[in-house]
Motif scaffolding. Sequence first.
Motif, mmCIF file in Angstrom:
data_model
loop_
_atom_site.group_PDB
_atom_site.id
_atom_site.type_symbol
_atom_site.label_atom_id
_atom_site.label_comp_id
_atom_site.label_asym_id
_atom_site.label_seq_id
_atom_site.Cartn_x
_atom_site.Cartn_y
_atom_site.Cartn_z
ATOM 1 N N UNK A 27 0.816 -1.205 0.000
ATOM 2 C CA UNK A 27 0.000 0.000 0.000
ATOM 3 C C UNK A 27 0.854 1.261 0.000
ATOM 4 N N UNK A 28 2.053 1.218 0.517
ATOM 5 C CA UNK A 28 3.022 2.323 0.588
ATOM 6 C C UNK A 28 2.697 3.380 1.627
ATOM 7 N N UNK A 29 1.437 3.633 1.938
ATOM 8 C CA UNK A 29 1.133 4.626 2.971
ATOM 9 C C UNK A 29 0.016 4.098 3.854
ATOM 10 N N UNK A 30 0.293 4.051 5.138
ATOM 11 C CA UNK A 30 -0.678 3.598 6.125
ATOM 12 C C UNK A 30 -1.014 4.803 6.989
ATOM 13 N N UNK A 31 -2.275 4.998 7.291
ATOM 14 C CA UNK A 31 -2.678 6.158 8.075
ATOM 15 C C UNK A 31 -3.386 5.750 9.349
ATOM 16 N N UNK A 32 -3.314 6.632 10.333
ATOM 17 C CA UNK A 32 -4.077 6.485 11.570
ATOM 18 C C UNK A 32 -4.770 7.815 11.809
ATOM 19 N N UNK A 33 -6.085 7.818 11.725
ATOM 20 C CA UNK A 33 -6.897 9.036 11.825
ATOM 21 C C UNK A 33 -6.421 10.081 10.826
ATOM 22 N N UNK A 34 -6.087 9.639 9.625
ATOM 23 C CA UNK A 34 -5.670 10.534 8.561
ATOM 24 C C UNK A 34 -4.213 10.947 8.577
ATOM 25 N N UNK A 35 -3.462 10.566 9.600
ATOM 26 C CA UNK A 35 -2.045 10.932 9.714
ATOM 27 C C UNK A 35 -1.197 9.722 9.297
ATOM 28 N N UNK A 36 -0.215 9.918 8.397
ATOM 29 C CA UNK A 36 0.631 8.794 7.974
ATOM 30 C C UNK A 36 1.437 8.218 9.141
ATOM 31 N N UNK A 37 1.497 6.891 9.206
ATOM 32 C CA UNK A 37 2.278 6.202 10.232
ATOM 33 C C UNK A 37 3.143 5.142 9.565
ATOM 34 N N UNK A 38 4.104 4.619 10.301
ATOM 35 C CA UNK A 38 4.961 3.552 9.787
ATOM 36 C C UNK A 38 4.743 2.274 10.575
ATOM 37 N N UNK A 39 4.785 1.149 9.895
ATOM 38 C CA UNK A 39 4.669 -0.154 10.537
ATOM 39 C C UNK A 39 5.988 -0.891 10.399
ATOM 40 N N UNK A 40 6.357 -1.628 11.436
ATOM 41 C CA UNK A 40 7.575 -2.422 11.355
ATOM 42 C C UNK A 40 7.407 -3.692 12.172
ATOM 43 N N UNK A 41 8.140 -4.715 11.761
ATOM 44 C CA UNK A 41 8.124 -5.974 12.498
ATOM 45 C C UNK A 41 9.014 -5.822 13.714
ATOM 46 N N UNK A 42 8.575 -6.349 14.808
ATOM 47 C CA UNK A 42 9.348 -6.256 16.041
ATOM 48 C C UNK A 42 9.686 -7.671 16.492
ATOM 49 N N UNK A 43 10.984 -7.980 16.525
ATOM 50 C CA UNK A 43 11.436 -9.283 16.972
ATOM 51 C C UNK A 43 12.177 -9.136 18.289
ATOM 52 N N UNK A 44 12.174 -10.167 19.077
ATOM 53 C CA UNK A 44 12.941 -10.149 20.322
ATOM 54 C C UNK A 44 14.431 -10.182 19.986
ATOM 55 N N UNK A 45 15.259 -9.832 20.959
ATOM 56 C CA UNK A 45 16.706 -9.826 20.715
ATOM 57 C C UNK A 45 17.223 -11.221 20.404
ATOM 58 N N UNK A 46 16.627 -12.242 21.023
ATOM 59 C CA UNK A 46 17.057 -13.625 20.746
ATOM 60 C C UNK A 46 16.744 -14.002 19.307
ATOM 61 N N UNK A 47 15.573 -13.608 18.826
ATOM 62 C CA UNK A 47 15.181 -13.919 17.456
ATOM 63 C C UNK A 47 16.077 -13.188 16.466
ATOM 64 N N UNK A 48 16.343 -11.920 16.722
ATOM 65 C CA UNK A 48 17.220 -11.159 15.836
ATOM 66 C C UNK A 48 18.615 -11.769 15.771
ATOM 67 N N UNK A 49 19.144 -12.184 16.910
ATOM 68 C CA UNK A 49 20.471 -12.805 16.947
ATOM 69 C C UNK A 49 20.481 -14.117 16.168
ATOM 70 N N UNK A 50 19.450 -14.916 16.341
ATOM 71 C CA UNK A 50 19.372 -16.195 15.625
ATOM 72 C C UNK A 50 19.263 -15.968 14.125
ATOM 73 N N UNK A 51 18.518 -14.936 13.706
ATOM 74 C CA UNK A 51 18.395 -14.635 12.281
ATOM 75 C C UNK A 51 19.728 -14.126 11.718
ATOM 76 N N UNK A 52 20.480 -13.356 12.510
ATOM 77 C CA UNK A 52 21.784 -12.866 12.057
ATOM 78 C C UNK A 52 22.763 -14.013 11.825
ATOM 79 N N UNK A 53 22.670 -15.054 12.641
ATOM 80 C CA UNK A 53 23.578 -16.191 12.506
ATOM 81 C C UNK A 53 23.395 -16.910 11.171
#
Length: 132
Positions: free
Chosen positions: A56-82
């Motif tokens: 969609x490229x643009x997500x809004x909340x009450x008409x104001x553009x917002x950003x969405x991101x995936x949030x992983x735990x530090x353990x998950x991020x470390x395992x993915x980096x490996x």
Amino acid sequence: MTENFSYLVKEIDLQVHQAQRTPNKRNPKRTTPRHIIIKMPRAKDKERILKAATERNSVTYKGVPIGLSADFSTETLQARREWQEIFKVMNTKNLQPRLLYPAKLSFRIEGQIKSFTEKKKLKEFIITKPVL
């Protein structure tokens, strides 16, 4: 969610886990936009929402553009980096590697999809396949 992804809201049972404001690092007296953490029963739901947001490229909340991101735990991020070095090598060999949630490497070989959660098991598999 209904403002941006009305077709997904009908299919997914969303549960708001936590919402809080965090102070701005440069000016602590000025508040920043709210970080909202949404807890979902299935990881696939999160992936579907993030995919729809990027399309969609643009997500809004009450008409104001917002950003969405995936949030992983530090353990998950470390395992993915490996897995990153192995991922790059497999990509150069055109094995179509994928990092699945949370930290599982999947790739296609001889028409089959193989998945590994541990490097040790992947090394054992590589020994049996001279192609790798």
